[in-house]
Design a protein around this motif. Structure first.
Motif, PDB file in Angstrom:
ATOM      1  N   LEU A 181       0.881  -1.172   0.040  1.00  0.00           N
ATOM      2  CA  LEU A 181       0.128  -0.143  -0.098  1.00  0.00           C
ATOM      3  C   LEU A 181       0.838   1.270  -0.002  1.00  0.00           C
ATOM      4  N   ASN A 182       1.953   0.940   0.611  1.00  0.00           N
ATOM      5  CA  ASN A 182       3.008   2.384   0.797  1.00  0.00           C
ATOM      6  C   ASN A 182       3.650   2.493  -0.883  1.00  0.00           C
ATOM      7  N   VAL A 183       4.012   1.397  -1.394  1.00  0.00           N
ATOM      8  CA  VAL A 183       4.756   1.497  -2.477  1.00  0.00           C
ATOM      9  C   VAL A 183       3.811   1.825  -3.926  1.00  0.00           C
ATOM     10  N   CYS A 184       2.722   1.365  -3.855  1.00  0.00           N
ATOM     11  CA  CYS A 184       1.764   1.505  -4.864  1.00  0.00           C
ATOM     12  C   CYS A 184       1.591   2.886  -5.281  1.00  0.00           C
ATOM     13  N   LEU A 185       1.710   3.799  -4.505  1.00  0.00           N
ATOM     14  CA  LEU A 185       1.603   5.206  -4.845  1.00  0.00           C
ATOM     15  C   LEU A 185       2.866   5.860  -5.699  1.00  0.00           C
ATOM     16  N   LEU A 186       3.991   4.835  -5.535  1.00  0.00           N
ATOM     17  CA  LEU A 186       5.225   5.441  -6.263  1.00  0.00           C
ATOM     18  C   LEU A 186       5.055   5.196  -7.712  1.00  0.00           C
ATOM     19  N   PHE A 187       4.124   4.533  -8.241  1.00  0.00           N
ATOM     20  CA  PHE A 187       4.052   4.058  -9.899  1.00  0.00           C
ATOM     21  C   PHE A 187       3.651   5.372 -10.495  1.00  0.00           C
ATOM     22  N   ARG A 188       4.173   5.311 -11.788  1.00  0.00           N
ATOM     23  CA  ARG A 188       3.807   6.556 -12.575  1.00  0.00           C
ATOM     24  C   ARG A 188       2.424   6.533 -12.910  1.00  0.00           C
ATOM     25  N   THR A 189       1.655   5.366 -13.168  1.00  0.00           N
ATOM     26  CA  THR A 189       0.261   5.159 -13.435  1.00  0.00           C
ATOM     27  C   THR A 189      -0.346   4.366 -12.712  1.00  0.00           C
ATOM     28  N   GLY A 190      -1.754   4.316 -12.755  1.00  0.00           N
ATOM     29  CA  GLY A 190      -2.570   3.298 -12.018  1.00  0.00           C
ATOM     30  C   GLY A 190      -2.430   1.749 -12.671  1.00  0.00           C
ATOM     31  N   LEU A 191      -2.363   1.983 -13.955  1.00  0.00           N
ATOM     32  CA  LEU A 191      -2.224   0.854 -14.946  1.00  0.00           C
ATOM     33  C   LEU A 191      -0.988  -0.059 -14.390  1.00  0.00           C
ATOM     34  N   GLY A 192      -0.215   0.837 -14.447  1.00  0.00           N
ATOM     35  CA  GLY A 192       1.320   0.237 -14.179  1.00  0.00           C
ATOM     36  C   GLY A 192       1.224  -0.542 -12.736  1.00  0.00           C
ATOM     37  N   ALA A 193       0.740   0.052 -11.872  1.00  0.00           N
ATOM     38  CA  ALA A 193       0.760  -0.398 -10.509  1.00  0.00           C
ATOM     39  C   ALA A 193      -0.089  -1.864 -10.602  1.00  0.00           C
ATOM     40  N   TRP A 194      -1.084  -1.979 -11.320  1.00  0.00           N
ATOM     41  CA  TRP A 194      -2.113  -2.907 -11.274  1.00  0.00           C
ATOM     42  C   TRP A 194      -1.175  -3.999 -12.142  1.00  0.00           C
ATOM     43  N   LEU A 195      -0.538  -3.743 -12.934  1.00  0.00           N
ATOM     44  CA  LEU A 195       0.093  -5.016 -13.811  1.00  0.00           C
ATOM     45  C   LEU A 195       1.288  -5.264 -13.072  1.00  0.00           C
ATOM     46  N   CYS A 196       2.045  -4.520 -12.291  1.00  0.00           N
ATOM     47  CA  CYS A 196       3.353  -4.998 -11.694  1.00  0.00           C
ATOM     48  C   CYS A 196       2.919  -5.829 -10.532  1.00  0.00           C
ATOM     49  N   PHE A 197       1.777  -5.418  -9.662  1.00  0.00           N
ATOM     50  CA  PHE A 197       1.333  -6.160  -8.262  1.00  0.00           C
ATOM     51  C   PHE A 197       0.667  -7.335  -8.943  1.00  0.00           C
ATOM     52  N   GLY A 198      -0.244  -7.222 -10.165  1.00  0.00           N
ATOM     53  CA  GLY A 198      -0.866  -8.303 -10.642  1.00  0.00           C
ATOM     54  C   GLY A 198      -0.017  -9.356 -10.987  1.00  0.00           C
ATOM     55  N   TRP A 199       0.917  -8.828 -11.873  1.00  0.00           N
ATOM     56  CA  TRP A 199       1.720 -10.025 -12.421  1.00  0.00           C
ATOM     57  C   TRP A 199       2.663 -10.660 -11.457  1.00  0.00           C
ATOM     58  N   LEU A 200       2.984 -10.202 -10.298  1.00  0.00           N
ATOM     59  CA  LEU A 200       3.661 -10.817  -9.410  1.00  0.00           C
ATOM     60  C   LEU A 200       2.892 -11.788  -8.486  1.00  0.00           C
ATOM     61  N   ALA A 201       1.541 -11.184  -8.301  1.00  0.00           N
ATOM     62  CA  ALA A 201       0.636 -11.948  -7.497  1.00  0.00           C
ATOM     63  C   ALA A 201       0.301 -13.489  -8.467  1.00  0.00           C
ATOM     64  N   CYS A 202       0.247 -13.196  -9.767  1.00  0.00           N
ATOM     65  CA  CYS A 202      -0.225 -14.336 -10.600  1.00  0.00           C
ATOM     66  C   CYS A 202       1.015 -15.235 -10.414  1.00  0.00           C
ATOM     67  N   LEU A 203       2.273 -14.906 -10.556  1.00  0.00           N
ATOM     68  CA  LEU A 203       3.819 -15.554 -10.821  1.00  0.00           C
ATOM     69  C   LEU A 203       3.723 -16.318  -9.196  1.00  0.00           C
ATOM     70  N   VAL A 204       3.379 -15.566  -8.268  1.00  0.00           N
ATOM     71  CA  VAL A 204       3.443 -16.238  -6.962  1.00  0.00           C
ATOM     72  C   VAL A 204       2.305 -17.349  -6.738  1.00  0.00           C
ATOM     73  N   TRP A 205       1.131 -16.875  -7.187  1.00  0.00           N
ATOM     74  CA  TRP A 205       0.231 -18.205  -7.051  1.00  0.00           C
ATOM     75  C   TRP A 205       0.378 -19.447  -8.040  1.00  0.00           C
ATOM     76  N   LEU A 206       0.791 -19.051  -9.182  1.00  0.00           N
ATOM     77  CA  LEU A 206       1.280 -19.853  -9.864  1.00  0.00           C
ATOM     78  C   LEU A 206       2.364 -21.152  -9.386  1.00  0.00           C
ATOM     79  N   ILE A 207       3.301 -20.426  -8.775  1.00  0.00           N
ATOM     80  CA  ILE A 207       4.257 -21.295  -7.875  1.00  0.00           C
ATOM     81  C   ILE A 207       3.739 -22.127  -6.842  1.00  0.00           C
ATOM     82  N   ASN A 208       2.809 -21.115  -6.172  1.00  0.00           N
ATOM     83  CA  ASN A 208       2.111 -22.155  -5.019  1.00  0.00           C
ATOM     84  C   ASN A 208       1.308 -23.394  -5.653  1.00  0.00           C
ATOM     85  N   THR A 209       0.559 -23.122  -6.832  1.00  0.00           N
ATOM     86  CA  THR A 209      -0.025 -24.081  -7.126  1.00  0.00           C
ATOM     87  C   THR A 209       0.695 -25.426  -7.650  1.00  0.00           C
ATOM     88  N   LEU A 210       1.430 -24.876  -8.125  1.00  0.00           N
ATOM     89  CA  LEU A 210       2.704 -25.996  -8.485  1.00  0.00           C
ATOM     90  C   LEU A 210       2.993 -26.733  -7.473  1.00  0.00           C
TER      91      LEU A 210
END
Lengths: 102, 519
Positions: A63-92
């Motif tokens: 929550l503290n880092v999300c405001l340092l992104f240039r755009t909202g979309l960038g924040a969504w893509l970055c956190f979203g991609w990381l979350a997908c990656l982590v959950w993919l590893i979890n599923t595996l």
């Protein structure tokens, strides 16, 4: 080329990125570490309690880092991609655990 | 330490806006939380004392238990033995009046004693709910919502608090090193509020970090544990249902007692075993529970002044009541593993459950200072907006600034006056002020004060006068109704008097600023 200064433009989208994919990411990191350290998820155990605190801390950091992104979309893509990656590893990992356990 | 100019500006804006949105909720949380530091003392103080024959000795307790079980079979399901009865807890044995009780705070109980002929005497003990209502106000930040929903909403406000804390620290840390103790009370209003806000914020920063993180955990731990149970539990159903510590105790005991042929140890034997197994830990209560088809379970609550405790007032352990073996030491003060000890210290840092009375008083001061920090934050925001508006040539305040100014006054005074009214009401009518009536009284006073402050230009001044009068009346009621040698009595009276004088000085200031603007 000099970068333009950061502003709070699109703060709502950025905050939502910290809240929603940020939560998915922090829970994902918690589950990933839980798999690594062999936690059973029983709230009475030491590992489960530490992991719970960790999830809260990671979410607060998101929550503290999300405001340092240039755009909202960038924040969504970055956190979203990381979350997908982590959950993919979890599923595996849970798949491997299930295969190993059976 | 130098922060990039654009990031500093970005975080400054975030700090202002998040602070102003969360500030008033946090004021209520901190003000009520500071008072909740003395919840047990307040509860005892506000509850009429019951008269019972002197408690039987610990050695004679089995006789009392047998007679109670014969006369009141329902008590077998769950009963508590008080290890050291005192005038505030006069009975050796108590059991719940009703089965349903959730959450913090004391519940209504039946107390039992033996008279001189050896017959069972019982009396009902209904603790005053006012201290508990103040605790709930603290937990829910005064939100009049069902508890579960309020806790989630509270969680999101606390996340905002955490963001405001981090951003505030990052932005103001470099400047603070230069001007930390420079509080310029003379000169511009904005500078006065800024200096006070910085000084308070800096001095209580570790306290606020602990409060923010623990509160996020208090709000969301159920959700997080559900995710863990879903994705990490290899034994399905292992972590569902029942109270957590009971599950831990049950899992140990079920394997050992397929048949309960053994004799249950007497309370005196249990205390002796505890003294041997866990020296330093003073047991306060032995809490027995007996579910159908399960062996008898024993949870022991107690304290150890030398160590941090998991609960607000106690640490816990579980014992096999048949063999005397300690089953579970994870929450036992002084006997925890390093990992559990570290976790316990987080809770203890939130509850102030370490170091005894001096720490509780320090937390009271820190809690009030925290509430004042949020008040100064809002005042600073208003002063900055007024300055900006004046700079752009606007002569009168905009509606937004005026609304926030009145809202801040109304909300803070509403919370303070509501709590004062609760305490005064509990003293004047201890038997009629139940839980729901206490909630109703607080919210009635709170919303009335808020409406008064928002209603008109004179509303703020009227609200200040009302708050002063209610606090003054509370001091008088406490002194009139009390007069005993009770420390709580004198402490409440002194705090009420100090607040009365402070509020009175604020009304004078409001008068002067009003006449200055009128000229």
């Amino acid at each position: 080329m000099k970068e333009s200064p950061l502003t709070n433009k699109g703060w709502a989208l950025k905050t939502l990125a910290g809240l929603i994919p940020g939560a998915a990411l922090s829970l994902g990191v918690m589950v990933l570490l839980g798999h690594v350290c062999g936690s059973t998820g029983n709230p009475m155990t030491l590992s489960a309690q530490w992991l719970m605190w960790l999830a809260a801390l990671v979410w607060v950091v998101c929550l503290n880092v999300c405001l340092l992104f240039r755009t909202g979309l960038g924040a969504w893509l970055c956190f979203g991609w990381l979350a997908c990656l982590v959950w993919l590893i979890n599923t595996l990992m849970s798949g491997f655990n299930a295969a190993g356990g059976s | 330490m130098k922060l990039r100019a654009d990031i500093a500006k970005l975080y400054r804006e975030i700090h202002s806006w998040v602070g102003v949105v969360a500030g008033l909720f946090l004021f209520i949380a901190f003000y009520a939380g500071a008072i909740s530091m003395f919840e047990p003392a307040l509860e005892i103080w506000l509850t009429p004392h019951v008269t019972l024959p002197p408690a039987v000795s610990l050695d004679r307790t089995p006789e009392l238990m047998e007679k109670v079980f014969a006369a009141h079979p329902e008590s077998r399901k769950a009963y508590t033995i008080v290890v050291s009865p005192d005038p505030d807890h006069p009975a050796r044995m108590v059991w719940p009046l009703t089965a349903s009780h959730h959450g913090h705070g004391s519940q209504s109980v039946v107390m039992a004693a033996l008279d001189t002929q050896g017959s069972v005497i019982t009396t009902q003990h209904r603790p005053s709910s006012v201290a508990q209502v103040i605790d709930v106000l603290h937990q829910q930040m005064g939100l009049p919502l069902p508890h579960e929903i309020a806790m989630i909403v509270m969680g999101f406000i606390v996340l905002g608090y955490a963001v405001a804390l981090v951003s505030g620290t990052l932005v103001f840390l470099p400047a603070l090193a230069r001007a930390i103790f420079a509080v310029r009370l003379e000169g511009s209003v904005r500078r006065k509020w800024l200096d006070l806000h910085n000084l308070l914020g800096f001095c209580s920063l570790p306290f606020h970090i602990v409060m923010a993180l623990t509160s996020v955990v208090f709000a969301f731990h159920d959700v997080i544990f559900t995710v863990q149970a879903e994705f990490l539990s290899h034994e399905q159903g292992e972590v569902h249902g029942g109270r957590r510590d009971e599950r831990a105790m049950g899992s140990h005991q079920q394997t050992m007692h397929s048949a309960s042929e053994n004799r249950v140890l007497a309370p005196a034997e249990i205390v002796t075993i505890l003294r041997r197994e866990a020296p330093g830990f003073t047991p306060d209560t032995l809490e027995y529970s007996h579910r159908a088809g399960a062996p008898l379970m024993l949870r022991i609550a107690g304290h150890d002044p030398a160590h941090v405790m998991r609960g607000p007032n106690s640490g816990f352990t579980a014992m096999d009541p048949y063999t005397g073996r300690l089953l579970w030491r994870d929450y036992l003060p002084g006997y925890q593993s390093a990992g559990f000890g570290a976790l316990t210290s987080f809770f203890a840092l939130h509850f102030g459950s370490y170091g005894g009375a001096p720490i509780r008083w320090a937390y009271l001061v820190l809690g009030f200072a925290g509430a004042f920090l949020f008040y100064t934050g809002n005042r600073l925001w208003i002063a900055v907006r007024r300055r900006k508006e004046k700079a752009t040539g606007i002569e009168t305040e905009t509606r937004g600034t005026l609304f926030l100014s009145r809202l801040t006054t109304g909300c803070c005074l509403g919370c303070m006056t509501g709590i004062a009214a609760l305490l005064g009401g509990a003293l004047l009518a201890p038997l009629t002020l139940g839980g729901s009536q206490a909630q109703f009284l607080y919210h009635g006073v709170f919303w009335a004060m808020l409406l008064v402050a928002l209603a008109a230009p004179w509303g703020t001044k009227l609200a200040l006068w009302l708050a002063t009068c209610v606090h003054g009346a509370l001091a008088v009621v406490v002194l009139y109704k009390g007069g005993q040698s009770d420390v709580t009595n004198w402490s409440v009276a002194a705090i009420a008097l100090v607040l009365t004088l402070w509020l009175f000085s604020l009304t004078r200031q409001a008068d002067m600023s009003h006449s200055a603007t009128a000229r």
